[in-house]
Design an enzyme around this catalytic site. Structure first.
Site, PDB file in Angstrom:
ATOM      1  N   ARG A 101       0.798  -1.309   0.473  1.00 25.00           N
ATOM      2  CA  ARG A 101       0.644   0.166  -0.105  1.00 25.00           C
ATOM      3  C   ARG A 101       1.249   1.538  -0.270  1.00 25.00           C
ATOM      4  NH1 ARG A 101      -2.385   0.542   5.165  1.00 25.00           N
ATOM      5  NH2 ARG A 101      -0.869   2.755   5.918  1.00 25.00           N
ATOM      6  N   HIS A 112      -3.573   4.832   5.057  1.00 21.45           N
ATOM      7  CA  HIS A 112      -4.308   3.336   5.059  1.00 21.45           C
ATOM      8  C   HIS A 112      -5.454   4.007   4.114  1.00 21.45           C
ATOM      9  CE1 HIS A 112      -7.391   0.759   6.450  1.00 21.45           C
ATOM     10  NE2 HIS A 112      -8.122   1.205   7.251  1.00 21.45           N
ATOM     11  N   TYR A 115       3.427   6.076  10.910  1.00 22.47           N
ATOM     12  CA  TYR A 115       4.254   4.388  11.640  1.00 22.47           C
ATOM     13  C   TYR A 115       4.952   3.583  10.598  1.00 22.47           C
ATOM     14  CZ  TYR A 115       0.012   3.757   8.474  1.00 22.47           C
ATOM     15  OH  TYR A 115      -0.912   3.625   8.234  1.00 22.47           O
TER      16      TYR A 115
HETATM   17  C1  LIG Z   1     -14.583  -5.787  12.357  1.00 25.80           C
HETATM   18  C2  LIG Z   1     -13.686  -4.775  12.000  1.00 25.80           C
HETATM   19  N1  LIG Z   1     -12.385  -4.643  13.121  1.00 25.80           N
HETATM   20  C3  LIG Z   1     -11.768  -3.655  13.009  1.00 25.80           C
HETATM   21  C4  LIG Z   1     -12.096  -2.517  11.511  1.00 25.80           C
HETATM   22  C5  LIG Z   1     -11.224  -1.407  11.395  1.00 25.80           C
HETATM   23  N2  LIG Z   1     -10.330  -1.468  10.537  1.00 25.80           N
HETATM   24  C6  LIG Z   1     -10.857  -1.087   9.363  1.00 25.80           C
HETATM   25  S1  LIG Z   1      -9.257  -1.039   8.283  1.00 25.80           S
HETATM   26  C7  LIG Z   1      -8.892  -1.861   9.252  1.00 25.80           C
HETATM   27  C8  LIG Z   1      -7.018  -3.005   9.053  1.00 25.80           C
HETATM   28  C9  LIG Z   1      -7.662  -3.685   7.140  1.00 25.80           C
HETATM   29  O1  LIG Z   1      -6.017  -3.974   6.745  1.00 25.80           O
HETATM   30  P1  LIG Z   1      -6.163  -5.576   6.319  1.00 25.80           P
HETATM   31  O2  LIG Z   1      -7.429  -6.329   6.134  1.00 25.80           O
HETATM   32  O3  LIG Z   1      -4.622  -5.596   5.443  1.00 25.80           O
HETATM   33  O4  LIG Z   1      -6.877  -4.662   4.596  1.00 25.80           O
HETATM   34  P2  LIG Z   1      -5.964  -3.021   4.107  1.00 25.80           P
HETATM   35  O5  LIG Z   1      -7.172  -2.231   4.238  1.00 25.80           O
HETATM   36  O6  LIG Z   1      -4.871  -3.157   4.468  1.00 25.80           O
HETATM   37  O7  LIG Z   1      -6.283  -3.037   2.354  1.00 25.80           O
HETATM   38  C10 LIG Z   1      -9.357  -2.346  10.241  1.00 25.80           C
HETATM   39  C11 LIG Z   1      -8.612  -2.635  11.551  1.00 25.80           C
HETATM   40  C12 LIG Z   1     -13.413  -2.367  10.642  1.00 25.80           C
HETATM   41  N3  LIG Z   1     -13.637  -2.027   9.670  1.00 25.80           N
HETATM   42  N4  LIG Z   1     -13.788  -4.056  10.979  1.00 25.80           N
END
Ligand SMILES: Cc1ncc(C[n+]2csc(CCOP(=O)(O)OP(=O)(O)O)c2C)c(N)n1
Length: 368
Positions: A266, A270, A279
């Site tokens: 990425r 985010h 970070y």
């Molecule tokens: C069930 C849940 N827990 C926490 C969140 C908050 N949250 C949003 S994005 C994220 C990180 C997700 O990371 P990843 O699965 O690696 O996907 P990326 O964003 O890197 O594409 C989190 C913890 C959420 N949306 N849903």
């Protein structure tokens, strides 16, 4: 711990190590080279065009958010090859479950950019309500990993109906820490659903790095615990991803689920509400920028398809025009269908929804 399978005992599609421009070569861990990815010259150009379109859209979307013209946006920069390569391999009948970052999957599946923008401004939800049966690409999931049991369920339904289609479910490395991921993988293995678990390992889950997410050496190897295969693919190599997903869909169709780990990065934040400089180290970002998926496809086109500076300029111009028209069309839209917030949550009405519907003002407008 004799029975634990070695972490490198996952098939791998990659040419990342060589960084060679010849990207139709898919090199396995054992060194075997598979030359043929079955792509015509127009497919190769189209896969580049889609990546450029996705990046142009992405950069515009970040700027639209800064100007208050759309809501929070999750940038995809760096992941274009993973998303375009995967979606390009799907047939129109296959089902697809994307996430909030998968704008290039929607574009490759033929969704109008205007509709993506409407969704991002709260005025649309991707679903053609007249054609629920024909729905093949689902709306983006924001609660992490919740789409995975749904994707497996759709696969089970398609087994019952004897449909000839597969289901691709996209998710991030962070999603592999959710119970839903493990439940979905378990069901898929037991019931032999036609599911391709497509993990875009972009190295970060907001501020949590990949090595704090799991102690497994690879994400792909997690499939072994559920009784099916996991493969790793160079996620910045659009042709390798296409090849890996094409192979996976074929196997899934035959009742073998599969987990693909597309190793990518990425490059941006985010979301537009995040500041990654808090970070992560800039040197890491710079190192991955050297493996940029668009640069790699372009180098291939230049060396194998006589792609010229003029071709490039024309493509960039077309992409900008496409994006500008989509923004214009989205912003010409008036009014918000607030009922859409409540529709499709339950099969029927729910008393709580009745109360919530009543509390929403009629036809709210956004000031631009
Ligand atoms: C069930 C849940 N827990 C926490 C969140 C908050 N949250 C949003 S994005 C994220 C990180 C997700 O990371 P990843 O699965 O690696 O996907 P990326 O964003 O890197 O594409 C989190 C913890 C959420 N949306 N849903």
């Amino acid at each position: 711990m004799k029975d634990v399978v070695s972490p490198i005992d996952v098939r791998s599609y990659t040419n990342m190590a060589s960084q060679a421009p010849d990207m139709t070569r898919v090199v396995g861990l054992d060194g075997t080279v598979e030359e043929d990815v079955n792509l015509s010259a127009s497919d190769v150009e189209n896969m580049y065009r889609l990546q450029v379109l996705a990046r142009t859209f992405d950069q515009k979307a970040v700027s639209l958010h800064r100007q208050g013209r759309i809501g929070t946006y999750a940038p995809l920069q760096g992941q274009e090859a993973a998303q375009v390569g995967a979606a390009y391999a799907l047939s129109p009948d296959d089902y697809c479950f994307p996430t909030y970052r998968d704008h290039a999957i929607y574009l490759t599946r033929g969704h109008a950019m205007r509709d993506i923008l409407l969704h991002l401004s709260g005025a649309g939800n991707y679903v053609d309500r007249e054609d629920a049966e024909g729905l093949r690409t689902f709306p983006p999931t924001i609660p992490i990993a919740t789409q995975l049991p749904h994707a497996v369920g759709v696969g089970m339904a398609s087994n019952y109906k004897d449909d000839d289609c597969a289901v691709l479910a996209s998710f991030g490395d962070g999603a592999t820490s959710e119970g839903d991921f493990h439940e979905a993988m378990n069901f898929a293995g037991v019931f032999e659903t036609p599911t391709v678990f497509f993990c875009q390992n972009n190295q970060w889950a907001i501020s949590v790095p990949r090595e704090r997410q799991t102690a497994s050496a690879t994400i792909a190897q997690k499939a072994q615990a559920y009784g099916f295969e996991g493969v790793r693919v160079d996620g910045n190599d659009v042709f390798a991803v296409y090849r890996a997903v094409t192979d996976a869909l074929e196997r899934a169709d035959g009742g073998e689920p599969i987990l693909i780990e597309a190793v990518t990065y990425r490059q941006g934040a985010h979301t537009t509400t995040d500041d990654p400089t808090k970070y992560r180290d800039e040197t890491e970002v710079e190192a991955w920028a050297k493996k940029d998926p668009l640069d790699r496809t372009r180098e291939y086109l230049e060396s194998e398809h006589d792609w010229t500076e003029e071709d490039e300029e024309e493509l960039r111009k077309e992409a900008k025009e496409h994006v500008a028209e989509a923004v214009k069309a989205a912003e010409a839209h008036e009014g918000y269908d607030t009922d859409a917030i409540f529709d499709h949550v339950y099969a029927g009405e729910h008393p709580r929804h009745e109360r919530q519907r009543a509390a929403v003002p009629e036809n709210p407008q956004v000031e631009r």
